[in-house]
Design an enzyme around this catalytic site. Structure first.
Site: not given
Length: 268
Positions: A46-48, A51, A218
């Site tokens: 996912d965003s982890l 990013r 995050h």
């Protein structure tokens, strides 16, 4: 119909000129991997993970991983910000297409969004615990069914700093909690045990280091460095289970060797 370049078809569909083997016509490639190609490390999350591909402030963990494996393995980032296991499973055919489909190793890091609380601001991302486990099993099966049968690493969701999340969202109650992250981390580890898969507990590793989180979920630049360290160590364990592992020689770390000779070793 075949793709066109701005310079015309240029031998499209006819194969390489006679004598061309992995390089220019009449010049066989020396020291390369031949038809197999360079190893591939797939990052699915996912965003982890998305990013982690950032380039600012020293680079995210995935960027640093790509630098670590320069000329030795291609790192393919398939991180989708905001996604849970349900949505990843729906998009899996596309996510595993292209270079990702040639993975030798895979890092699967999902659950931070599944663990969002059902009645709070991020409820649309929530996936019930048993469905999360089922989805994770299905994703793992699909990745392992790829042509190179990649070795896999499952990573649990990180810890959550609830006070930081409320400051970030501007709400009076957190939409994610440490207690819920622990439950999903345990479920992830159960999937790892049930499938004989290497796992890393990011919840345990970060709950005493909430300073590594920038918004309560995050990672900060220091946190990205921390994630890079633990993921690269775990990947070395996976390389050891393949026929691609080599002991590193300074400045190369352990793992797959260079796929082509150093320019200083070439002769003409």
């Amino acid at each position: 119909s075949p793709p066109r370049s701005c310079h015309g078809p240029q031998n499209v569909g006819r194969g390489p000129p006679e004598g061309a083997v992995g390089g220019m016509a009449g010049r066989p490639a020396r020291g390369g991997r031949g038809a197999r190609g360079r190893p591939v490390v797939l990052l699915l999350g996912d965003s982890l993970t998305q990013r982690g591909g950032g380039a600012s402030q020293g680079g995210g963990w995935a960027t640093r991983l790509a630098e670590r494996y320069e000329r030795r393995a291609d790192v393919v980032n398939r991180g989708l910000s905001g996604y849970n296991t349900r949505w990843v499973l729906e998009e899996l055919p596309g996510l595993l297409g292209g270079a990702a489909g040639l993975a030798d190793l895979a890092v699967i890091w999902l659950g931070a969004n599944d663990a969002a609380l059902a009645g709070e601001a991020s409820a649309v991302q929530h996936v019930p615990l048993e469905e999360y486990k089922s989805n994770l099993h299905a994703i793992l099966r699909a990745v392992r069914a790829l042509p190179r049968a990649p070795k896999c690493l499952l990573v649990t969701p990180p810890a959550v700093d609830e006070e930081a999340r409320m400051r970030f969202t501007g709400t009076h109650t957190p939409e994610r909690t440490l207690a819920m992250s622990k439950r999903y981390a345990q479920a992830c580890k159960e999937v790892a045990d049930e499938t004989d898969t290497l796992a890393f507990d990011m919840t345990v590793s970060t709950r005493a280091r909430l300073d590594l989180l920038s918004d309560g979920l995050h990672f900060s630049p220091e946190g990205e460095s921390f994630v890079y360290g633990v993921i690269s160590d775990k990947l070395e364990e996976l390389w050891l289970k393949t026929d691609l592992y080599r002991l590193g020689t300074d400045p190369l770390p352990n793992g797959p060797p260079l796929d082509f000779p150093d320019w200083k070793d070439r002769t003409h």
